[in-house]
Write a protein that holds these residues in place. Structure first.
Motif, PDB file in Angstrom:
ATOM      1  N   LEU A  97       0.843   6.559   6.382  1.00 37.29           N
ATOM      2  CA  LEU A  97       0.219   5.277   5.965  1.00 37.29           C
ATOM      3  C   LEU A  97       0.899   4.110   6.532  1.00 37.29           C
ATOM      4  CD1 LEU A  97      -1.894   3.705   4.499  1.00 37.29           C
ATOM      5  CD2 LEU A  97      -0.353   3.703   2.414  1.00 37.29           C
ATOM      6  N   GLU A 124       0.795  -1.347   0.044  1.00 37.99           N
ATOM      7  CA  GLU A 124      -0.170   0.165   0.022  1.00 37.99           C
ATOM      8  C   GLU A 124       0.883   1.306  -0.021  1.00 37.99           C
ATOM      9  OE1 GLU A 124      -3.452  -0.083   2.592  1.00 37.99           O
ATOM     10  OE2 GLU A 124      -3.570  -2.342   2.509  1.00 37.99           O
ATOM     11  N   ALA A 125       2.060   1.266   0.721  1.00 34.97           N
ATOM     12  CA  ALA A 125       2.930   2.298   0.769  1.00 34.97           C
ATOM     13  C   ALA A 125       3.725   2.595  -0.538  1.00 34.97           C
ATOM     14  CB  ALA A 125       3.877   2.307   1.755  1.00 34.97           C
ATOM     15  N   LEU A 179      -4.113  11.944   6.240  1.00 31.32           N
ATOM     16  CA  LEU A 179      -3.408  11.359   4.720  1.00 31.32           C
ATOM     17  C   LEU A 179      -3.945  12.088   3.283  1.00 31.32           C
ATOM     18  CD1 LEU A 179      -1.710   8.933   3.797  1.00 31.32           C
ATOM     19  CD2 LEU A 179      -3.844   7.830   3.727  1.00 31.32           C
ATOM     20  N   HIS A 233       0.092   4.210  10.154  1.00 30.22           N
ATOM     21  CA  HIS A 233      -1.198   4.124  10.554  1.00 30.22           C
ATOM     22  C   HIS A 233      -1.434   2.395  10.597  1.00 30.22           C
ATOM     23  CE1 HIS A 233      -5.738   4.450   9.641  1.00 30.22           C
ATOM     24  NE2 HIS A 233      -5.576   3.691   8.622  1.00 30.22           N
ATOM     25  N   TYR A 276      -5.322   4.822  -3.742  1.00 32.06           N
ATOM     26  CA  TYR A 276      -4.310   3.968  -4.439  1.00 32.06           C
ATOM     27  C   TYR A 276      -4.759   3.670  -6.048  1.00 32.06           C
ATOM     28  CZ  TYR A 276      -3.646   2.418   0.475  1.00 32.06           C
ATOM     29  OH  TYR A 276      -3.462   2.259   1.799  1.00 32.06           O
ATOM     30  N   HIS A 331      -7.113   9.432   8.541  1.00 30.69           N
ATOM     31  CA  HIS A 331      -7.468   9.427   7.126  1.00 30.69           C
ATOM     32  C   HIS A 331      -7.597  10.663   6.640  1.00 30.69           C
ATOM     33  CE1 HIS A 331      -9.844   5.277   7.181  1.00 30.69           C
ATOM     34  NE2 HIS A 331      -8.368   5.174   7.237  1.00 30.69           N
ATOM     35  N   LEU A 344       0.757   3.810  -2.915  1.00 29.67           N
ATOM     36  CA  LEU A 344       0.410   5.556  -2.828  1.00 29.67           C
ATOM     37  C   LEU A 344       1.502   6.173  -3.326  1.00 29.67           C
ATOM     38  CD1 LEU A 344      -1.729   7.456  -1.193  1.00 29.67           C
ATOM     39  CD2 LEU A 344      -0.147   7.012   0.749  1.00 29.67           C
ATOM     40  N   HIS A 362      -9.261   3.810   1.292  1.00 28.12           N
ATOM     41  CA  HIS A 362      -7.822   3.516   1.051  1.00 28.12           C
ATOM     42  C   HIS A 362      -7.738   3.208  -0.704  1.00 28.12           C
ATOM     43  CE1 HIS A 362      -5.576   3.507   4.670  1.00 28.12           C
ATOM     44  NE2 HIS A 362      -6.708   3.353   5.274  1.00 28.12           N
TER      45      HIS A 362
END
Length: 219
Positions: free
Chosen positions: A200, A89-90, A184, A203, A140, A181, A93, A136
């Motif tokens: 993130l 996910e990082a 972010l 988190h 993404y 959130h 992102l 999320h």
């Protein structure tokens, strides 16, 4: 005929998944194919296929003598699952931030507004978890990496029970998630992608630590 079986399989899978995630079917509960087929008015074929899909999601396991049973929440798997989440996910992102459009931000803000309404109305954790995932995914998706999104979706299916535990039992869990959130989204709007990635990762890591504390406390 194949399409009919696929539709029935999806119906059975969604029915059982909802009941497992809500706790209606607790850890260790047997999932007898004949009984489920009668209850849901389908043949055994879509039931077995649904159970196999749930096994892939980590919600069900097949044992030699008991057949299919609901799996227990396992703190030993949390580190690996949430590590994989943070890794994928990082990175996604990071590649998404520069490609985000105003539509991305509008969609993400709309989801945060839904989150607010869900909190105010006392909507149960099922709704919170769904909105968490949608928020999320909205960020993404701008990266334009469908293979990464597919892997993220698969890992999130396995993480879903743990996310729900964190949202439901952690002190300030839902409020904290909502604040992070919003932070972010602010960082993404400002194109501060390095800071967004760090937030993130924190988190996700803090969610994993919170779930482990909850399970150790016997929630």
């Amino acid at each position: 005929m194949k399409e009919t079986y696929q539709t029935r399989t999806r119906m059975v899978m969604e029915n059982l998944r909802t009941r497992i995630l809500s706790g209606e079917l607790p850890a260790g509960a047997p999932l007898r194919q004949d009984a489920l087929a009668r209850e849901l008015k389908v043949s055994r074929i879509p039931v077995r296929e649904a159970l196999m899909q749930l096994e892939a999601q980590g919600l069900v396991k097949f044992t030699a003598h008991r057949g299919a049973v609901v799996t227990a929440l396992d703190s030993s798997t949390i580190d690996e699952l949430f590590y994989l989440r943070a890794l994928l996910e990082a990175d996604t992102l990071f590649h998404a931030v520069d490609l985000m459009t105003e539509a991305t931000f509008v969609d993400a803000e709309a989801i945060l507004a839904e989150f607010d309404r869900a909190l105010e109305s006392g909507t149960q954790v099922e709704r919170w978890a769904e909105l968490n995932h949608r928020f999320h995914a909205t960020l993404y998706r701008a990266a334009g990496r469908p293979q990464a999104m597919e892997l993220i979706d698969q890992i999130n299916l396995s993480c879903d029970r743990y996310v729900r535990v964190e949202l439901l039992f952690a002190h300030d869990g839902v409020d904290k998630a909502e604040r992070e959130h919003a932070q972010l989204l602010t960082l993404c709007r400002a194109r501060r992608k390095h800071e967004a990635v760090v937030l993130l990762q924190q988190h996700i890591a803090e969610a994993a630590a919170s779930v482990k504390r909850i399970l150790q406390a016997g929630a």
